[in-house]
Motif scaffolding. Structure first.
Motif, PDB file in Angstrom:
ATOM      1  N   ILE A 115       0.760  -1.585   0.215  1.00 42.51           N
ATOM      2  CA  ILE A 115      -0.312   0.077   0.375  1.00 42.51           C
ATOM      3  C   ILE A 115       0.498   1.181   0.301  1.00 42.51           C
ATOM      4  CG2 ILE A 115      -1.590   1.378   1.991  1.00 42.51           C
ATOM      5  CD1 ILE A 115      -2.755  -1.361   2.268  1.00 42.51           C
ATOM      6  N   LEU A 173      -7.238   4.333  -2.777  1.00 40.98           N
ATOM      7  CA  LEU A 173      -6.402   4.586  -1.973  1.00 40.98           C
ATOM      8  C   LEU A 173      -6.770   4.568  -0.482  1.00 40.98           C
ATOM      9  CD1 LEU A 173      -3.123   4.679  -3.613  1.00 40.98           C
ATOM     10  CD2 LEU A 173      -3.985   2.697  -2.861  1.00 40.98           C
ATOM     11  N   ILE A 183      -7.026   1.630   2.387  1.00 34.86           N
ATOM     12  CA  ILE A 183      -7.096   2.088   4.003  1.00 34.86           C
ATOM     13  C   ILE A 183      -8.283   2.533   5.513  1.00 34.86           C
ATOM     14  CG2 ILE A 183      -5.069   2.981   5.710  1.00 34.86           C
ATOM     15  CD1 ILE A 183      -3.401   3.749   2.944  1.00 34.86           C
ATOM     16  N   ILE A 220      -9.615  -0.885  -3.878  1.00 30.27           N
ATOM     17  CA  ILE A 220      -8.630  -1.373  -4.625  1.00 30.27           C
ATOM     18  C   ILE A 220      -8.855  -2.033  -6.100  1.00 30.27           C
ATOM     19  CG2 ILE A 220      -8.355  -3.881  -3.947  1.00 30.27           C
ATOM     20  CD1 ILE A 220      -5.443  -1.085  -3.827  1.00 30.27           C
ATOM     21  N   ILE A 238      -1.243  -6.753  -2.983  1.00 29.32           N
ATOM     22  CA  ILE A 238      -2.118  -6.115  -2.082  1.00 29.32           C
ATOM     23  C   ILE A 238      -4.102  -7.350  -2.067  1.00 29.32           C
ATOM     24  CG2 ILE A 238      -4.433  -4.349  -1.629  1.00 29.32           C
ATOM     25  CD1 ILE A 238      -1.539  -2.214  -2.091  1.00 29.32           C
TER      26      ILE A 238
END
Length: 202
Positions: A9, A31, A35, A59, A96
Protein backbone atom coordinates in the motif's frame (compact mmCIF):
# COMPACT_ATOMS: atom_id res chain seq x y z
CA UNK A 1 0.64 -11.02 5.12
CA UNK A 2 -0.56 -7.90 6.94
CA UNK A 3 2.94 -6.43 6.97
CA UNK A 4 3.38 -7.21 3.27
CA UNK A 5 -0.02 -5.73 2.46
CA UNK A 6 0.89 -2.53 4.28
CA UNK A 7 4.23 -2.23 2.48
CA UNK A 8 2.55 -2.68 -0.91
CA UNK A 9 0.00 0.00 0.00
CA UNK A 10 2.82 2.39 0.89
CA UNK A 11 4.58 1.59 -2.38
CA UNK A 12 1.42 2.16 -4.38
CA UNK A 13 0.89 5.53 -2.69
CA UNK A 14 4.35 6.60 -3.82
CA UNK A 15 3.70 5.39 -7.40
CA UNK A 16 0.65 7.64 -7.67
CA UNK A 17 2.93 10.69 -7.81
CA UNK A 18 4.26 9.52 -11.19
CA UNK A 19 0.84 9.81 -12.83
CA UNK A 20 -0.57 13.01 -14.36
CA UNK A 21 -2.11 15.46 -11.88
CA UNK A 22 -5.57 14.84 -13.35
CA UNK A 23 -5.42 11.16 -12.31
CA UNK A 24 -3.70 11.39 -8.94
CA UNK A 25 -6.72 12.37 -6.87
CA UNK A 26 -8.77 9.52 -8.34
CA UNK A 27 -6.07 7.01 -7.38
CA UNK A 28 -5.59 8.59 -3.95
CA UNK A 29 -9.31 8.42 -3.29
CA UNK A 30 -9.30 4.67 -4.02
CA UNK A 31 -6.33 4.16 -1.69
CA UNK A 32 -7.89 6.27 1.08
CA UNK A 33 -11.07 4.21 0.97
CA UNK A 34 -9.10 0.96 0.96
CA UNK A 35 -6.95 1.99 3.94
CA UNK A 36 -10.07 3.03 5.86
CA UNK A 37 -11.62 -0.38 5.09
CA UNK A 38 -8.51 -2.24 6.27
CA UNK A 39 -8.27 -0.11 9.43
CA UNK A 40 -11.90 -0.85 10.26
CA UNK A 41 -11.36 -4.57 9.69
CA UNK A 42 -8.53 -4.51 12.24
CA UNK A 43 -10.63 -3.02 15.05
CA UNK A 44 -11.03 -5.29 18.12
CA UNK A 45 -14.85 -5.08 18.08
CA UNK A 46 -15.23 -6.21 14.44
CA UNK A 47 -16.99 -9.53 13.81
CA UNK A 48 -14.35 -11.43 11.82
CA UNK A 49 -16.94 -13.83 10.40
CA UNK A 50 -18.69 -10.96 8.57
CA UNK A 51 -15.57 -9.83 6.67
CA UNK A 52 -15.83 -10.85 3.03
CA UNK A 53 -12.90 -11.43 0.67
CA UNK A 54 -14.96 -9.91 -2.14
CA UNK A 55 -15.11 -6.51 -0.40
CA UNK A 56 -12.07 -5.26 -2.30
CA UNK A 57 -14.10 -2.54 -3.99
CA UNK A 58 -11.72 0.41 -3.41
CA UNK A 59 -8.66 -1.44 -4.68
CA UNK A 60 -10.72 -2.95 -7.52
CA UNK A 61 -11.71 0.60 -8.50
CA UNK A 62 -7.99 1.39 -8.63
CA UNK A 63 -7.41 -1.66 -10.82
CA UNK A 64 -10.29 -0.79 -13.15
CA UNK A 65 -8.92 2.73 -13.53
CA UNK A 66 -5.56 1.25 -14.49
CA UNK A 67 -7.30 -0.89 -17.10
CA UNK A 68 -9.05 2.13 -18.60
CA UNK A 69 -5.85 4.16 -18.68
CA UNK A 70 -3.77 1.35 -20.17
CA UNK A 71 -6.33 0.71 -22.91
CA UNK A 72 -6.21 4.32 -24.15
CA UNK A 73 -3.14 6.12 -22.82
CA UNK A 74 -3.47 8.97 -25.31
CA UNK A 75 -7.03 9.79 -24.24
CA UNK A 76 -5.94 10.07 -20.59
CA UNK A 77 -2.77 12.08 -21.16
CA UNK A 78 -0.60 9.15 -20.09
CA UNK A 79 2.00 9.36 -22.87
CA UNK A 80 4.65 10.60 -20.42
CA UNK A 81 4.10 7.80 -17.89
CA UNK A 82 6.67 5.05 -18.10
CA UNK A 83 5.26 1.56 -18.88
CA UNK A 84 7.37 0.31 -15.96
CA UNK A 85 5.37 2.53 -13.56
CA UNK A 86 2.09 1.16 -14.87
CA UNK A 87 3.40 -2.41 -14.60
CA UNK A 88 4.60 -1.81 -11.04
CA UNK A 89 1.16 -0.43 -10.19
CA UNK A 90 -0.49 -3.52 -11.63
CA UNK A 91 1.85 -5.79 -9.69
CA UNK A 92 1.27 -3.90 -6.43
CA UNK A 93 -2.52 -4.00 -6.80
CA UNK A 94 -2.50 -7.72 -7.57
CA UNK A 95 -0.29 -8.40 -4.54
CA UNK A 96 -2.51 -6.28 -2.27
CA UNK A 97 -5.58 -8.24 -3.40
CA UNK A 98 -3.72 -11.52 -2.76
CA UNK A 99 -2.46 -10.36 0.66
CA UNK A 100 -5.95 -9.32 1.75
CA UNK A 101 -7.41 -12.63 0.58
CA UNK A 102 -4.80 -14.51 2.62
CA UNK A 103 -5.36 -12.24 5.64
CA UNK A 104 -9.14 -12.62 5.69
CA UNK A 105 -8.88 -16.37 5.11
CA UNK A 106 -6.40 -16.74 7.99
CA UNK A 107 -8.56 -14.65 10.35
CA UNK A 108 -11.61 -16.75 9.60
CA UNK A 109 -9.78 -20.08 9.91
CA UNK A 110 -10.55 -20.50 13.60
CA UNK A 111 -11.16 -23.60 15.67
CA UNK A 112 -14.80 -24.73 15.54
CA UNK A 113 -16.86 -24.73 18.70
CA UNK A 114 -16.71 -28.54 18.84
CA UNK A 115 -12.96 -28.36 19.61
CA UNK A 116 -13.57 -26.15 22.65
CA UNK A 117 -16.50 -28.31 23.77
CA UNK A 118 -14.32 -31.44 23.56
CA UNK A 119 -11.54 -29.85 25.62
CA UNK A 120 -14.08 -28.63 28.19
CA UNK A 121 -15.57 -32.14 28.44
CA UNK A 122 -12.15 -33.70 29.00
CA UNK A 123 -11.30 -31.16 31.70
CA UNK A 124 -14.64 -31.74 33.44
CA UNK A 125 -14.13 -35.50 33.32
CA UNK A 126 -10.63 -35.23 34.82
CA UNK A 127 -11.90 -33.07 37.67
CA UNK A 128 -14.76 -35.46 38.42
CA UNK A 129 -12.42 -38.46 38.39
CA UNK A 130 -10.06 -36.66 40.77
CA UNK A 131 -12.90 -35.95 43.19
CA UNK A 132 -14.11 -39.55 43.04
CA UNK A 133 -10.65 -41.01 43.58
CA UNK A 134 -9.90 -38.74 46.53
CA UNK A 135 -13.24 -39.30 48.27
CA UNK A 136 -11.80 -41.80 50.76
CA UNK A 137 -10.98 -41.83 54.41
CA UNK A 138 -7.44 -43.03 53.74
CA UNK A 139 -5.23 -42.25 50.76
CA UNK A 140 -1.70 -43.60 50.63
CA UNK A 141 1.11 -41.02 50.37
CA UNK A 142 -1.27 -38.03 50.47
CA UNK A 143 -2.75 -36.04 53.33
CA UNK A 144 -5.57 -33.51 53.18
CA UNK A 145 -3.25 -30.55 52.51
CA UNK A 146 -1.55 -32.28 49.56
CA UNK A 147 -4.92 -33.20 48.08
CA UNK A 148 -6.12 -29.59 48.34
CA UNK A 149 -2.87 -28.43 46.77
CA UNK A 150 -3.26 -30.85 43.84
CA UNK A 151 -6.89 -29.77 43.36
CA UNK A 152 -5.82 -26.12 43.29
CA UNK A 153 -3.10 -26.90 40.74
CA UNK A 154 -5.58 -28.75 38.51
CA UNK A 155 -8.14 -25.96 38.62
CA UNK A 156 -5.47 -23.32 38.06
CA UNK A 157 -3.98 -25.18 35.08
CA UNK A 158 -7.35 -25.74 33.43
CA UNK A 159 -8.31 -22.12 34.01
CA UNK A 160 -5.08 -21.01 32.31
CA UNK A 161 -5.84 -23.31 29.36
CA UNK A 162 -9.29 -21.75 29.06
CA UNK A 163 -7.86 -18.23 29.17
CA UNK A 164 -5.30 -19.02 26.46
CA UNK A 165 -7.98 -20.55 24.23
CA UNK A 166 -10.24 -17.53 24.69
CA UNK A 167 -7.31 -15.20 24.04
CA UNK A 168 -6.42 -16.96 20.79
CA UNK A 169 -10.02 -16.76 19.55
CA UNK A 170 -9.67 -12.99 18.95
CA UNK A 171 -6.46 -11.94 17.15
CA UNK A 172 -6.82 -8.25 18.09
CA UNK A 173 -7.29 -8.55 21.86
CA UNK A 174 -5.38 -10.07 24.73
CA UNK A 175 -1.77 -11.21 25.02
CA UNK A 176 -1.54 -13.07 21.70
CA UNK A 177 -2.66 -10.24 19.47
CA UNK A 178 -1.74 -8.81 16.09
CA UNK A 179 -0.02 -5.43 16.59
CA UNK A 180 -1.31 -2.30 14.88
CA UNK A 181 0.39 -2.24 11.48
CA UNK A 182 -1.29 0.78 9.93
CA UNK A 183 0.68 3.53 11.64
CA UNK A 184 -1.33 6.76 11.76
CA UNK A 185 1.96 8.67 12.12
CA UNK A 186 3.45 7.18 8.95
CA UNK A 187 4.31 10.26 6.83
CA UNK A 188 3.30 8.52 3.59
CA UNK A 189 -0.14 7.59 4.91
CA UNK A 190 -0.52 10.90 6.75
CA UNK A 191 0.14 12.85 3.55
CA UNK A 192 -2.44 10.75 1.72
CA UNK A 193 -5.04 11.80 4.30
CA UNK A 194 -3.74 15.39 4.60
CA UNK A 195 -2.88 14.73 8.24
CA UNK A 196 -6.37 13.50 9.21
CA UNK A 197 -6.89 10.45 11.42
CA UNK A 198 -8.29 7.81 9.10
CA UNK A 199 -9.41 5.07 11.53
CA UNK A 200 -13.18 5.01 11.88
CA UNK A 201 -13.90 7.42 9.06
CA UNK A 202 -16.71 6.62 6.64
Amino acid sequence: SLNSETEDIRGLIMLVDYYPESKREMFRSCLRRYIIMVAQELQPDVDITKIRVSNNFPILDFLNSLHDISASKEDHGMETVSPAIIQQSYDSVQRIIAWRTNRVTALQSTFPGLHYATIASLIFAMLVVFLIETDRDLILFLDSFQIRLMWSMLVGTFTAIFCIGYDLSNPFLGTYQIPEILDKDDPIITNLFDGEVFVGKD
